[in-house]
Each structure stands twice: as structure tokens, then as C-alpha cells.
Design a protein around this motif. Sequence first.
Motif, PDB file in Angstrom:
ATOM      1  N   GLU A   1      -3.683  -0.773   0.732  1.00 58.06           N
ATOM      2  CA  GLU A   1      -2.641  -1.803   0.737  1.00 58.06           C
ATOM      3  C   GLU A   1      -1.239  -1.193   0.758  1.00 58.06           C
ATOM      4  OE1 GLU A   1      -1.169  -5.614  -2.010  1.00 58.06           O
ATOM      5  OE2 GLU A   1      -3.003  -4.514  -2.497  1.00 58.06           O
ATOM      6  N   GLU A   2      -1.017  -0.146  -0.020  1.00 54.52           N
ATOM      7  CA  GLU A   2       0.305   0.469  -0.106  1.00 54.52           C
ATOM      8  C   GLU A   2       0.740   1.039   1.242  1.00 54.52           C
ATOM      9  OE1 GLU A   2       2.582   4.039  -2.597  1.00 54.52           O
ATOM     10  OE2 GLU A   2       0.527   3.430  -3.132  1.00 54.52           O
ATOM     11  N   THR A   3      -0.193   1.712   1.911  1.00 53.92           N
ATOM     12  CA  THR A   3       0.135   2.295   3.214  1.00 53.92           C
ATOM     13  C   THR A   3       0.444   1.217   4.235  1.00 53.92           C
ATOM     14  OG1 THR A   3      -1.374   4.140   2.717  1.00 53.92           O
ATOM     15  CG2 THR A   3      -0.690   3.871   5.006  1.00 53.92           C
ATOM     16  N   PHE A   4      -0.325   0.134   4.201  1.00 54.15           N
ATOM     17  CA  PHE A   4      -0.113  -0.945   5.167  1.00 54.15           C
ATOM     18  C   PHE A   4       1.260  -1.603   4.970  1.00 54.15           C
ATOM     19  CE2 PHE A   4      -0.416  -5.440   6.357  1.00 54.15           C
ATOM     20  CZ  PHE A   4      -0.739  -5.303   7.702  1.00 54.15           C
ATOM     21  N   VAL A   5       1.645  -1.846   3.684  1.00 56.70           N
ATOM     22  CA  VAL A   5       2.949  -2.455   3.389  1.00 56.70           C
ATOM     23  C   VAL A   5       4.082  -1.545   3.851  1.00 56.70           C
ATOM     24  CG1 VAL A   5       4.490  -3.199   1.537  1.00 56.70           C
ATOM     25  CG2 VAL A   5       2.071  -3.834   1.490  1.00 56.70           C
ATOM     26  N   GLN A   6       3.899  -0.253   3.624  1.00 50.55           N
ATOM     27  CA  GLN A   6       4.933   0.706   4.035  1.00 50.55           C
ATOM     28  C   GLN A   6       5.122   0.692   5.554  1.00 50.55           C
ATOM     29  OE1 GLN A   6       4.137   4.677   2.735  1.00 50.55           O
ATOM     30  NE2 GLN A   6       5.923   5.556   3.752  1.00 50.55           N
TER      31      GLN A   6
END
Length: 512
Positions: A158-163
Motif C-alpha cells: 500500500e505504501e509504495t502504491f500511494v507514493q
Amino acid sequence: MSGQKDYSVPSRFPSSNRKFKLKTLSQFEESQINRNQELEHQLKMVSKQNDKLSSLNQYLQSTLNKRNEVIFEERQLYNKTKSIVSPQKSNSTSKRQSQQFHSRKSSMPYLTQTSRLQYVGEEYFRLNQVLEINISDEEAISYFENDPNIKFVRQLDEETFVQIAEEQNIKKLLQIHDHILKLQNFIKEMFEAILKFKKIIKASYQMNQQGQLNDAISCIVDQTQQLMNCERATCYIVDETKGEIWSRVAQGINSIIRMPIDQGVAGFVAFRKESVNIPNAYADDRFNRESDLINHFKTQSILAAPIIGDNNQCLGVLQCLNKNQGVFTNEDSAYLKYICNFSKAVLNHSLNQNQVESTQNKLRHVIKYFLDIIQIEDPWKIISITEKVLKKIMNCEEARLVLKSNESVYYMKYGIQQETTEFLGIFKKVIDSQCNESTLNNNSNPFFDPTLDIDTQMPAITMPINKNSAFQVLNLKGVNKKQSQQSHSAFVSGLELEMLEYIRSILFIKLK
């Protein structure tokens, strides 16, 4: 008279010249016939090449259509991506994004290849690999886990996708979108496979309800035609003793189909024990075109697979003709193998049931024969009744019983009572040796004599009863290729040999 004129018309050409011209003309006609035959042969070869080129043209046209669809999808994807980007960005930013997209586009081999799925090469998870009936669970799981799309989604937290979304990295967003589309296609294929297997399981349940061989074959044909979505389906049964395949049930055909095991596509599958997928039947040399002429049918594509028993024996062949939409795929080939696997148990059960019923019928004939003959003393009636029961047991049209009484040998030939003074031919050999004689060709037996022996080129078996009697009967199932390569003796099935022994025992008691 010497003074009269000769008014006869002289021959324009000498006789020798006329013969020479006739001979030359005959040679010219012969050369023209040979030339015509060569041209006909060349025309057939050109026709075959045209069929192959037509098939190739269809395939290339289909490939071109798929390529155009992929390009259209990429253009739509690019237009959607442009709408996501803020319109307030500078021209330099838009130009940079456009360059990124075109750079990505140039690195996508599938835009210049035949289909989108070929973009990922051999690493891509293919459904037909998992559907292969002989693949292990470990291999199937390995194919799934090593798929690049599965790996990519697992690594995308999730963190990578938001970034990536906040950075509005077009290249990475398009990459994510691309993997999601492929996973969506994969999920669709898996869902369709689940529905297909649901139908196969339901069909196998209906197949297993059939006890009679004809009913089982009919059920297999109907279920196969529905599951494979084709115009016609046929279930052939292999008869190794006769070296042929046959079927009583084929959609659109009312007569029994019989063919040698080494002819046609179905014969090839039965002999080689391997499935075939033929997109263009008329471009394949294994296809028998005469079958279309006889059945008033046009075969376009063929998918066939063997039904292999537990001892690696080919029980039959399932053949599908003309898929309703397009041609048969690798997935269709995998599904047909599963249907064959379910059909194996059905055919085994039905064939065994058929064998049991055949044994019961033969035993009834033997018992009835015993009850009839025990009260008869007339030798001619004994001969007549015995020959009838021999024909029923061996399912043939000719049998002969020879009896010796009061220095005369009694026998019937073509329904006529006849006598002779001594045993001759194969009958004499078996009576002297008191051993059975089984031959592949009765006429080729060195002891054959047309007086008493059955005049036939079919296999026959001759069995002595005592020193004064013997019988001879046709053995239609006597052609066994494996045994005939090693010996001139014909194959005799255990069941029929046992029934013949019963008849001999009854006659031995009666004629003692």
C-alpha cells in the motif's frame, strides 16, 4: 487384254508408310495420356498447397486483427492517462510524460508481435500448462508463483502504491495498470475453467449411470459434443484382435463405422496413443476425405484424444469435428483429455458388462445344446444341431462336424448330407494327433483338403473329440497382429476356447 487401260486408283501412301504413321500416332497418344496423368498429379499437389496457404492466410488475418486490437487498447490507455495528469502542468512536463510513454511503448514487444500475451514470453502463466492432466501439483504451483504479474502485485504494498500515485509517475502507473489487466484476463480464464470443470463433473456423473455399452457410448458422444462446443463428436472403440476401430454411435450417422487402426485421424490417435489438434483437416494427409463424401459433411477442424486404460491399453478414441466458434485451442485439448479420463471408467465398466452378458448367452447355448442332443441318436441330427451351436458360440457362418461310423465318414457340406470312406486333410491330422489345430488361413494349412475342411482364407480352429470324430469352426477373432508376427497360429480368446471345450466334452460323452 493388253489394249485396255488400267483405271484402278493407286494407293497414295505405301503400306509401310501407313503402318509407320499409325505407330507414331499411337506413341503420341500414349505420351499425351502420360502427360495428362502428370498434370493431374501436379494439380492435386497445387490444390493441397492452396489449402495450406488458405489456412495460413486465415491465421495471419486473425493475428493482424489481434495486433490492431492491442494498439487500440494502448491508445485508449494513453488517452486516459493524459486526463489524469493536471492540465496546469507546463508544456515541458507534458512533453516529458509523452516521451516516457513513447519510450515505454517502444520497449513493449507485444505491440509488434502477434498477441499481447506474447509480450511476457515463456515466463507468463498459461492456463493449458496447469490443465495438463499429467502435471503434478508442485509444478502447477510453481507455474503460478513464478508468473511475473503475480510477483509484481505481491511486491506492491500500500505504501509504495500511494507514493507512486502522489508522484504521478506515469511509467509506473502504466506498468501497474498493465499487470492488473493481465491478472484480470487470467482470473476470467480461471473462472471459465471452473465452469467447464463443473460441466465435466456433471457429465461424468451421467456417464457412470450407463450400464450397456451402446448407452455408454451414446452418452459419452452427447456430453462431449456439448462440452467441446462442436458440430459432431464420435467415440470409437478399439478392437485389437481385429486390428480396427469401430463405433455404433456418431452424431449425424446411423450406420456402424469401421476402419483399420492405422487409417484416418482416429486410427492414428489409437495407434500412436497421442492427441491431435488439426485446424485445417484437408491440409492434413492423415485425414480421410472419403468419409466426408459418404456422410455428406464438410470437416474443417479436428480434435481427437485417446482413451487410455489402466494397463496403458487404448480402449477408444474421442473425436470432435468443427468447433462452433473458431478452431480448437490448447485448452480444448486439455479439457478433452479430462473427458477421456472420465470415459475410461465408463467404457471399462460397459465393456466388462458386455463381456459378462456375452458369456451368459454362450453358456445358455451350451446348456440348451446339452439338453437337446442327449436324446438324439440320428447322426445327421447330431451333426446339424452341433454345427448350429458352434456358429452361435463363435458368431460365424460356417462350422463342420465329422463323424465316423460303420466304416463311413459322415459330414454335411452346404446343407447336403455327404459320406466318404476316410478322414482327410486337417481333420485327419487332429484325429491322429488328438491335438487342436488353429490357423490364420485355413486354405494355407499344408494339410488342407477341400473334401472335408472348410474352404476359407479366414482363421479356423479344428478340435478332435475322439478317434472317430472332430469339428472345425471359423474363428473370426483369430487375427492377432502381435501373435501372428511370431507364429502362423491364430489367436483364440479364452472364453470361446472354454465354450468349445464344453461342446467337445458333451460330444465325447454322447459319442462314447
